[in-house]
Design a protein around this motif. Sequence first.
Motif, PDB file in Angstrom:
ATOM      1  N   THR A   1      -1.174  16.264  -0.984  1.00  0.00           N
ATOM      2  CA  THR A   1      -0.269  17.305  -0.502  1.00  0.00           C
ATOM      3  C   THR A   1      -0.689  17.781   0.877  1.00  0.00           C
ATOM      4  O   THR A   1       0.140  17.973   1.762  1.00  0.00           O
ATOM      5  N   ASN A   2      -1.987  17.968   1.051  1.00  0.00           N
ATOM      6  CA  ASN A   2      -2.467  18.461   2.334  1.00  0.00           C
ATOM      7  C   ASN A   2      -2.187  17.484   3.472  1.00  0.00           C
ATOM      8  O   ASN A   2      -2.011  17.895   4.612  1.00  0.00           O
ATOM      9  N   ILE A   3      -2.166  16.188   3.148  1.00  0.00           N
ATOM     10  CA  ILE A   3      -1.851  15.200   4.190  1.00  0.00           C
ATOM     11  C   ILE A   3      -0.343  15.115   4.389  1.00  0.00           C
ATOM     12  O   ILE A   3       0.146  15.036   5.519  1.00  0.00           O
ATOM     13  N   SER A   4       0.415  15.157   3.280  1.00  0.00           N
ATOM     14  CA  SER A   4       1.852  14.899   3.367  1.00  0.00           C
ATOM     15  C   SER A   4       2.613  15.995   4.094  1.00  0.00           C
ATOM     16  O   SER A   4       3.512  15.707   4.873  1.00  0.00           O
TER      17      SER A   4
ATOM     18  N   ALA B   1       0.442   6.081   5.412  1.00  0.00           N
ATOM     19  CA  ALA B   1       0.886   5.415   4.186  1.00  0.00           C
ATOM     20  C   ALA B   1      -0.308   4.823   3.445  1.00  0.00           C
ATOM     21  O   ALA B   1      -0.411   4.908   2.221  1.00  0.00           O
ATOM     22  N   TRP B   2      -1.231   4.258   4.215  1.00  0.00           N
ATOM     23  CA  TRP B   2      -2.401   3.628   3.599  1.00  0.00           C
ATOM     24  C   TRP B   2      -3.269   4.668   2.901  1.00  0.00           C
ATOM     25  O   TRP B   2      -3.699   4.480   1.758  1.00  0.00           O
ATOM     26  N   ILE B   3      -3.499   5.807   3.577  1.00  0.00           N
ATOM     27  CA  ILE B   3      -4.350   6.856   2.983  1.00  0.00           C
ATOM     28  C   ILE B   3      -3.720   7.363   1.685  1.00  0.00           C
ATOM     29  O   ILE B   3      -4.393   7.515   0.661  1.00  0.00           O
ATOM     30  N   LEU B   4      -2.410   7.607   1.720  1.00  0.00           N
ATOM     31  CA  LEU B   4      -1.748   8.183   0.545  1.00  0.00           C
ATOM     32  C   LEU B   4      -1.761   7.216  -0.622  1.00  0.00           C
ATOM     33  O   LEU B   4      -2.012   7.585  -1.765  1.00  0.00           O
TER      34      LEU B   4
ATOM     35  N   LEU C   1      10.180   9.487   1.455  1.00  0.00           N
ATOM     36  CA  LEU C   1      10.272  10.029   0.102  1.00  0.00           C
ATOM     37  C   LEU C   1       8.897  10.134  -0.563  1.00  0.00           C
ATOM     38  O   LEU C   1       8.667  11.018  -1.378  1.00  0.00           O
ATOM     39  N   VAL C   2       7.989   9.220  -0.192  1.00  0.00           N
ATOM     40  CA  VAL C   2       6.612   9.355  -0.688  1.00  0.00           C
ATOM     41  C   VAL C   2       6.023  10.667  -0.164  1.00  0.00           C
ATOM     42  O   VAL C   2       5.422  11.443  -0.921  1.00  0.00           O
ATOM     43  N   LEU C   3       6.234  10.927   1.124  1.00  0.00           N
ATOM     44  CA  LEU C   3       5.727  12.184   1.695  1.00  0.00           C
ATOM     45  C   LEU C   3       6.347  13.377   0.984  1.00  0.00           C
ATOM     46  O   LEU C   3       5.670  14.338   0.622  1.00  0.00           O
TER      47      LEU C   3
ATOM     48  N   GLY D   1       7.677   1.491   1.276  1.00  0.00           N
ATOM     49  CA  GLY D   1       7.331   2.167   2.527  1.00  0.00           C
ATOM     50  C   GLY D   1       5.835   2.269   2.701  1.00  0.00           C
ATOM     51  O   GLY D   1       5.340   3.167   3.361  1.00  0.00           O
ATOM     52  N   GLY D   2       5.115   1.342   2.095  1.00  0.00           N
ATOM     53  CA  GLY D   2       3.654   1.361   2.179  1.00  0.00           C
ATOM     54  C   GLY D   2       3.150   0.679   3.437  1.00  0.00           C
ATOM     55  O   GLY D   2       3.926   0.171   4.257  1.00  0.00           O
TER      56      GLY D   2
END
Lengths: 188, 404, 471
Positions: B176-179, B153-156, B67-69, B90-91
Amino acid sequence: MSEATMTHDSKVYGYLAEFESADGLLAAAKATHAEGYAKVEAYSPFPVHGVSEALGFHEAKVPWLIFVSGVAGAMAGIGLQWWTGSVDYPMNVGGRPNFAWPQFIPVTFECTVLFAAFGAVLGMLALNGLPRPNHPIFNGKRFELASQDRFFLCIESEDPKFEPTATRRFLETLNAHAVSEVRHDDED
Amino acid sequence: MSHDHHEPLPAQGKADFGKLIPVGGIMLLVGGGLSAVAYGQGQAQFFQSYLFGFVFWMLLTLGCYGLVLLHHTVRGQWSVPLLRIWEAGGGATMLITMAVLFAPVVLGLSEIYHWTDKHAPFDKLLEAKRWWLNDGFFILRQGIYWFVWIVTAWILKRSSLREDKTRDTNEAIRRTNISAPSILLFLLMVTVCWTDWVMSIEAHWYSTLWGALFMVYQGLMGLAFGTVVFLTNARKEPYNLVVNPKITKDLGNMMFAFTMLWGYLTISQYLIIYSANLPEETTYYVFRTDNSWNLLGAFVVLFSFFVPFLLLLAPRIKAAANTLLLTAALIFVVRIFDVFWLVAPAFHHGEAARTTFGVRIGDVGSLLLVGGVWIAVFATQLRKANLLPLHDPRLPEGVPQHVA
Amino acid sequence: MAPKNPLEETFIEGEQSYASLDRAIGDIVLDQKRQPGLKWWVPFAIGFTLLQVMMLALTVLVFTGTGIWGINNPVGWGFAIINFVWWIGIGHAGTLISAILLLFRQQWRNSINRFAEAMTIFAVMCAGIFPLMHTGRPWVAYWLMPIGPDTLRMWPQFRSPLVWDVFAVSTYFTVSALFWFIGMIPDFATLRDRATKVFPKVAFGIVSMGWRGASRHWHRYEQAYLILAGLSTPLVLSVHSIVSLDFAVSLIPGWHATIFPPYFVAGAVYAGFAMVLTFAIPVRKWYALEHVITMKHIEWMAKIMLATGLFVFYGYLTEVFFAFYSGVEWERFMMMNRMTGPYWWAYWTLIFCNGLVPQILWSKKIRQNTAILFVVCMFVSIGMWLERFVIVVTSLHRDFLPSSWGMYFGTVWDWGLYLGTIGFFTFLMFLFMRFLPMINIFEVKELFSRMIGAKPASSPAVAKAEVGAHE
């Protein structure tokens, strides 16, 4: 503009105020309802959020009608499959039970949606009293603009509070672009 | 429709998740005790039950992660207040915790998965599956899953926290570009990881819908859990500033959509397998409808689909925080039974390929054991950052000043 | 007359713009001089010519029988099913654009929903031709309906997915048509009131059913329309899922896969959005509708294509993975046969068209380049047709018994009927653009009214009402 009759005329359908904006109509609807008028209708080229509620109209028959139609559709669908397959003409297909409920889900679902959709459309039209090609309001001055870019509010003569001069004067206080009389018979 | 402005609810103190830590501790103690009893009764039973607890909490972890993504990809407004809850659930720290908690599954691999048994009588299907189902490749895959999840997860999370400090809105674009590509990778990994963890328990069986089905399980759990945490603190700062009928309606609609998807995918899989009636496939459902398992299945279908469906259909339930909270809690609690019905029957083989219904002591134990750790870590994580992403432009105006 | 409100100045722009919206959308229908001339006639003529091909192919088919098609043993389901699934899929974007986006209150829907709904209806009409003709005796097609007692003393077999399909497609067509029609009633009223000539005035007068825009009517109308949208959304999912079940409940490797329902739905949306764009890109230019169907719409549709395309690609990958994971000999053979057998070209072209080409949509620049987007849509349409070709043909042509293996190719009549339905579709779409409002006028106006901002007018009575409300 000034041909208003001072006596109560049974051929008068009501008084029609024309507005140039949706917000003008909404404000006028609120004011008219607050003033105590009951037989009032607003007309607009698109649904103006809150106008029907401002006129005290909170009906929720359509959703219930749709729900009931949907349930009826589900019953009809499952009933059809049960009766034809288990009662009227039972037949062994691949050893599956006559009442193979998982395989009856698709048709039951489709029947539910079909009935509910008809409930929505026919219910909405019936409650609205449509189709009705002719209606006194169409005699209103410039009323053809109600489907284009103008907004109208009509206080009907059947309203217990309706009184030609006062009603007209009241409408004129609402920032209306114009106020005119609507007659049952088209005199144009 | 119109841009209504909602007055924030009066605050009744600050949201405090510190008291969840002792709750987690108690769960851990009770769960640990029960699991120890189960271990005493037999290793196989302990490990098999442990898998159930692990699967349940892992679904929630990956649900939060996914859901974070999703939040960073579609940039919806409705999910902003739940972002920090999902980041905690979810980290990277939670994922590392779950990786540690996965250790018993690896230790008990031979007790859980019968494909690990190299001395079993010749089985043509299993032989054909060896290329995927073998101990070495299995362990290697686990490393890849956790590595990718933890790093992303860490990067976001880091980017999100940095935005809180620097107010740099470019961070959102970067996320956004990572997710967006990560969701793709996530879908692929969810397909294979749940194939590994759950599908391969019954090693002959397979279903191509598995990945999509688990995406929905995860989404439903993450949404329901986030909503429960969010709305139990609806009158606490800072959540009182963002709780309004619009957001509860949006959350309710999302849960409604996922409930529909749950029903849709569940019946699709069942209908296809039921209709084809192939011996290697129907066993899955035979085990799950044998003896009293069908009653559990019916209960799950009733409370995972019909009841939430009818509840969430009503606009009034979605408009009020209290009623939506109860609905979300129901959806979350029913997941326990849903996951149990999914996992446990595979282990309850009785005589002549029939299953016996029953709840083992270890099942309850593992649920509490893993859950205790999960909740304690969740609470600690949540306390570390602001509960709302302060400089997110999608937050209602005025919130940051109140909080900061 | 009421004193002039200082705020009215802002509304003069608005007033002009409500009217300009009417002119831009409604008058295309009323004033035939506003039609783009040759740019309408040429595609219409192409569509009309291909329609004649369809009529010819159907006539020969009815007089001769399905033997003129390429179907054989073991490939009993050829072009007819491929084209049926292809067309039904194309229709789905229309319903999704209308329904889901209405539910999610996405305002960008307003300018393309009518257009997309029309596409749905025409696509379902094209789709329906194929199974109807494939029955071999279309004149007794009513046997598919549960009207047993009067005809055969028999009932449809409700445990068969083919009967589910009859119910799904006919329900879908009916509900889509209702949704479309209901959505047009207020616009018909606008056209009725704007028409100057007698014929359009009477015609739109009849179909508008006397709509007068009363607030109570709008109240019920919005309730019904929203719930209809709510019903249409699961309906779309169910229709293509049921189409997929035609394959999936069987035992044929390559057909029997539990992923089929969501995978078919995603493919349908994917192909459908490609078709919407294929029509929207040129039409917005020819009809000067760039300010209504904006680049934002185009970009959104491209994004949805990318998302659904990725799920479809995921479907291909899971099929490959589980074919090998399953350990089942026949599944593996089927997958190897698809990739390296005689139809390898179809499989790899499909992967190229559906899996690789859309990846360029990750770039914002390309999403905003209508020429490239148009080409991508062509690839997707071809790719989605090939997907169904691969599913139908490669799963059947080498079945469990090597002695009955064979090859399948469409005959000239297969191709004729397929191209003919494309003509039929084009023909109907261009008729629609000429004679019906192709954009939802009242919703665009509503959107516009919210854009120009809501500032309450004030007058003594209004102020009084507000005071009253606060007491």
